[in-house]
Design a protein around this motif. Structure first.
Motif, mmCIF file in Angstrom:
data_model
loop_
_atom_site.group_PDB
_atom_site.id
_atom_site.type_symbol
_atom_site.label_atom_id
_atom_site.label_comp_id
_atom_site.label_asym_id
_atom_site.label_seq_id
_atom_site.Cartn_x
_atom_site.Cartn_y
_atom_site.Cartn_z
ATOM 1 N N ILE A 66 -11.092 0.011 -36.127
ATOM 2 C CA ILE A 66 -10.589 -0.611 -34.904
ATOM 3 C C ILE A 66 -10.814 -2.123 -34.963
ATOM 4 C CG2 ILE A 66 -10.941 -0.813 -32.411
ATOM 5 C CD1 ILE A 66 -11.470 2.162 -32.320
ATOM 6 N N THR A 67 -9.734 -2.884 -34.807
ATOM 7 C CA THR A 67 -9.756 -4.355 -34.822
ATOM 8 C C THR A 67 -10.595 -4.859 -35.999
ATOM 9 O OG1 THR A 67 -9.737 -4.215 -32.405
ATOM 10 C CG2 THR A 67 -9.915 -6.393 -33.343
ATOM 11 N N SER A 68 -10.239 -4.404 -37.154
ATOM 12 C CA SER A 68 -10.975 -4.827 -38.355
ATOM 13 C C SER A 68 -10.351 -6.090 -38.930
ATOM 14 C CB SER A 68 -10.966 -3.713 -39.402
ATOM 15 O OG SER A 68 -9.643 -3.470 -39.855
ATOM 16 N N PRO A 69 -11.110 -6.911 -39.616
ATOM 17 C CA PRO A 69 -10.576 -8.153 -40.208
ATOM 18 C C PRO A 69 -9.705 -7.835 -41.417
ATOM 19 C CG PRO A 69 -12.857 -7.857 -40.838
ATOM 20 C CD PRO A 69 -12.558 -6.764 -39.857
ATOM 21 N N PRO A 70 -8.966 -8.828 -41.915
ATOM 22 C CA PRO A 70 -8.140 -8.607 -43.106
ATOM 23 C C PRO A 70 -8.971 -8.114 -44.286
ATOM 24 C CG PRO A 70 -7.533 -10.664 -42.044
ATOM 25 C CD PRO A 70 -8.766 -10.171 -41.345
ATOM 26 N N SER A 71 -8.354 -7.219 -45.069
ATOM 27 C CA SER A 71 -9.019 -6.653 -46.235
ATOM 28 C C SER A 71 -7.955 -6.282 -47.261
ATOM 29 C CB SER A 71 -9.850 -5.423 -45.848
ATOM 30 O OG SER A 71 -8.992 -4.400 -45.336
ATOM 31 N N TRP A 72 -8.400 -5.775 -48.425
ATOM 32 C CA TRP A 72 -7.440 -5.353 -49.437
ATOM 33 C C TRP A 72 -6.619 -4.173 -48.942
ATOM 34 C CZ3 TRP A 72 -6.018 -8.418 -53.045
ATOM 35 C CH2 TRP A 72 -6.908 -9.336 -53.607
ATOM 36 N N GLN A 73 -7.215 -3.333 -48.108
ATOM 37 C CA GLN A 73 -6.483 -2.169 -47.590
ATOM 38 C C GLN A 73 -5.534 -2.562 -46.472
ATOM 39 O OE1 GLN A 73 -9.071 0.872 -46.088
ATOM 40 N NE2 GLN A 73 -7.414 2.366 -45.791
ATOM 41 N N HIS A 74 -5.968 -3.485 -45.624
ATOM 42 C CA HIS A 74 -5.145 -3.968 -44.504
ATOM 43 C C HIS A 74 -5.117 -5.491 -44.582
ATOM 44 C CE1 HIS A 74 -5.317 0.087 -42.825
ATOM 45 N NE2 HIS A 74 -6.636 0.053 -42.953
ATOM 46 N N TRP A 75 -4.051 -6.027 -45.136
ATOM 47 C CA TRP A 75 -4.001 -7.460 -45.445
ATOM 48 C C TRP A 75 -4.141 -8.352 -44.215
ATOM 49 C CZ3 TRP A 75 0.332 -8.096 -49.703
ATOM 50 C CH2 TRP A 75 -0.072 -7.419 -50.854
ATOM 51 N N LEU A 76 -3.664 -7.903 -43.068
ATOM 52 C CA LEU A 76 -3.818 -8.682 -41.830
ATOM 53 C C LEU A 76 -4.716 -7.974 -40.822
ATOM 54 C CD1 LEU A 76 -0.204 -10.099 -41.236
ATOM 55 C CD2 LEU A 76 -2.235 -11.337 -41.998
ATOM 56 N N GLY A 77 -5.489 -7.026 -41.298
ATOM 57 C CA GLY A 77 -6.394 -6.314 -40.409
ATOM 58 C C GLY A 77 -5.708 -5.191 -39.662
ATOM 59 N N THR A 78 -6.374 -4.714 -38.620
ATOM 60 C CA THR A 78 -5.847 -3.612 -37.806
ATOM 61 C C THR A 78 -5.894 -3.986 -36.337
ATOM 62 O OG1 THR A 78 -8.037 -2.589 -37.644
ATOM 63 C CG2 THR A 78 -6.640 -1.906 -39.496
ATOM 64 N N ASP A 79 -5.213 -3.183 -35.522
ATOM 65 C CA ASP A 79 -5.185 -3.442 -34.079
ATOM 66 C C ASP A 79 -6.324 -2.695 -33.392
ATOM 67 O OD1 ASP A 79 -4.381 -0.821 -34.139
ATOM 68 O OD2 ASP A 79 -2.702 -1.104 -32.764
ATOM 69 N N ASP A 80 -6.279 -2.623 -32.065
ATOM 70 C CA ASP A 80 -7.365 -2.008 -31.309
ATOM 71 C C ASP A 80 -7.363 -0.489 -31.393
ATOM 72 O OD1 ASP A 80 -4.968 -1.904 -29.903
ATOM 73 O OD2 ASP A 80 -5.975 -1.828 -27.962
ATOM 74 N N GLN A 81 -6.393 0.079 -32.132
ATOM 75 C CA GLN A 81 -6.375 1.528 -32.352
ATOM 76 C C GLN A 81 -6.519 1.877 -33.837
ATOM 77 O OE1 GLN A 81 -3.363 3.734 -30.042
ATOM 78 N NE2 GLN A 81 -2.826 1.787 -29.079
#
Length: 301
Positions: A66-81
């Motif tokens: 939930i609301t994670s910062p950018p990473s290799w798995q999620h280049w722009l992070g994730t939302d509140d869900q």
């Protein structure tokens, strides 16, 4: 004899088309950034048409991200869900781009039609149509949209584009009328009227082709206006979240994920902003190229 004339006419038309496209290519090569604009626009078209097909109808939720910062798995992070921001940008692009396209089409068709007819006919028609246009320009767009949002959910992109287009044609009508008043005094229009050609023929075959470049540029500019309007409405929270789009993402990022104060949510805010910025940049670059393509003085420079 007639066949010879037809062959010469077709060969002349083909030569003119070749010269036109070679001129377009020269203009595009003069500034490589213009090619970048074309590529970006084609990319957005592809994203809006085919992008959502690469993702499921309901994006997977991840409570651990939930609301994670950018990473290799999620280049722009994730939302509140816990949904991937890039996936949200891609799936939300169809609503935004379709609504903007419908807005631009309605704005340009209505504005051009009214402006051409008013400027060419003049007299009472001009007075009536321009008074209607002035009344339209005085209508406060945002308050009217706020009232409409209480009874209309705008769940469909076509509905959104229809309303925005009906509210945005006034400026185009005024500008096209001014262009028409200038063109109607030219020699080729006087000759067409002297031959007794109908108003429909003169407007459709003589005036409209002469104004096509100006109309095309207004179409592209109207696309950006449609994007800004709808994104702004969703960002303000005056429309329900019945469809994923960039405006809803911005609202959620700022007011629910605290992207302005929480570093982890910054990617959620950057995603839709970057999409809007790139789309605007692409349109500006293409409009710059079109201005030179259809302006002989700029081509000579």
């Amino acid at each position: 004899m007639s066949s010879v004339v037809l062959l010469e006419s077709s060969s002349t038309s083909a030569a003119m088309r070749r010269n036109f496209w070679s001129g377009v290519w020269r203009v595009m090569k003069r500034k490589p950034s213009r090619m970048v604009g074309v590529v970006l626009i084609l990319g957005f078209v592809f994203m809006g048409v085919f992008g959502p097909m690469f993702y499921p109808a309901q994006l997977p939720l991840d409570p651990d991200q939930i609301t994670s910062p950018p990473s290799w798995q999620h280049w722009l992070g994730t939302d509140d869900q816990g949904r991937d921001v890039i996936a949200l940008v891609v799936t939300g692009s169809r609503y935004v781009l379709l609504a903007a396209l419908v807005t631009a089409v309605i704005t340009v068709v209505l504005g051009t039609g009214i402006g051409l007819f008013s400027g060419f006919k003049r007299g009472r028609w001009d007075t009536v149509l321009m008074r209607l246009t002035d009344m339209k320009l005085t209508l406060p767009g945002l308050p009217l949209l706020l009232v409409l949002s209480t009874v209309w959910k705008f769940s469909s992109a076509i509905q959104m584009g229809l309303v925005l287009g009906l509210l945005g044609w006034g400026g185009v009508a005024r500008a096209v009328r001014s262009q028409t008043l200038s063109l109607r005094e030219r020699g080729f229009i006087e000759a067409a009227r002297g031959l007794g050609l109908s108003t429909t023929h003169i407007v459709g075959k003589e005036l409209l082709p002469s104004m096509a470049p100006y109309i095309a540029m207004n179409m592209l500019i109207a696309v950006t206006g449609g994007v800004y309007s709808q994104v702004g409405l969703f960002f303000l929270g005056v429309l329900p979240y019945e469809s994923n789009n960039w405006g809803q993402m911005l609202n959620t990022a700022v007011f629910r994920s605290g992207a302005l104060t929480v570093p982890q949510g910054l990617g959620f805010l950057i995603g839709p902003l970057l999409a809007i910025l790139l789309l605007t940049l692409a349109i500006v670059l293409v409009v710059d190229a079109m201005d030179e393509i259809f302006n002989p003085r700029l081509r000579e420079e």
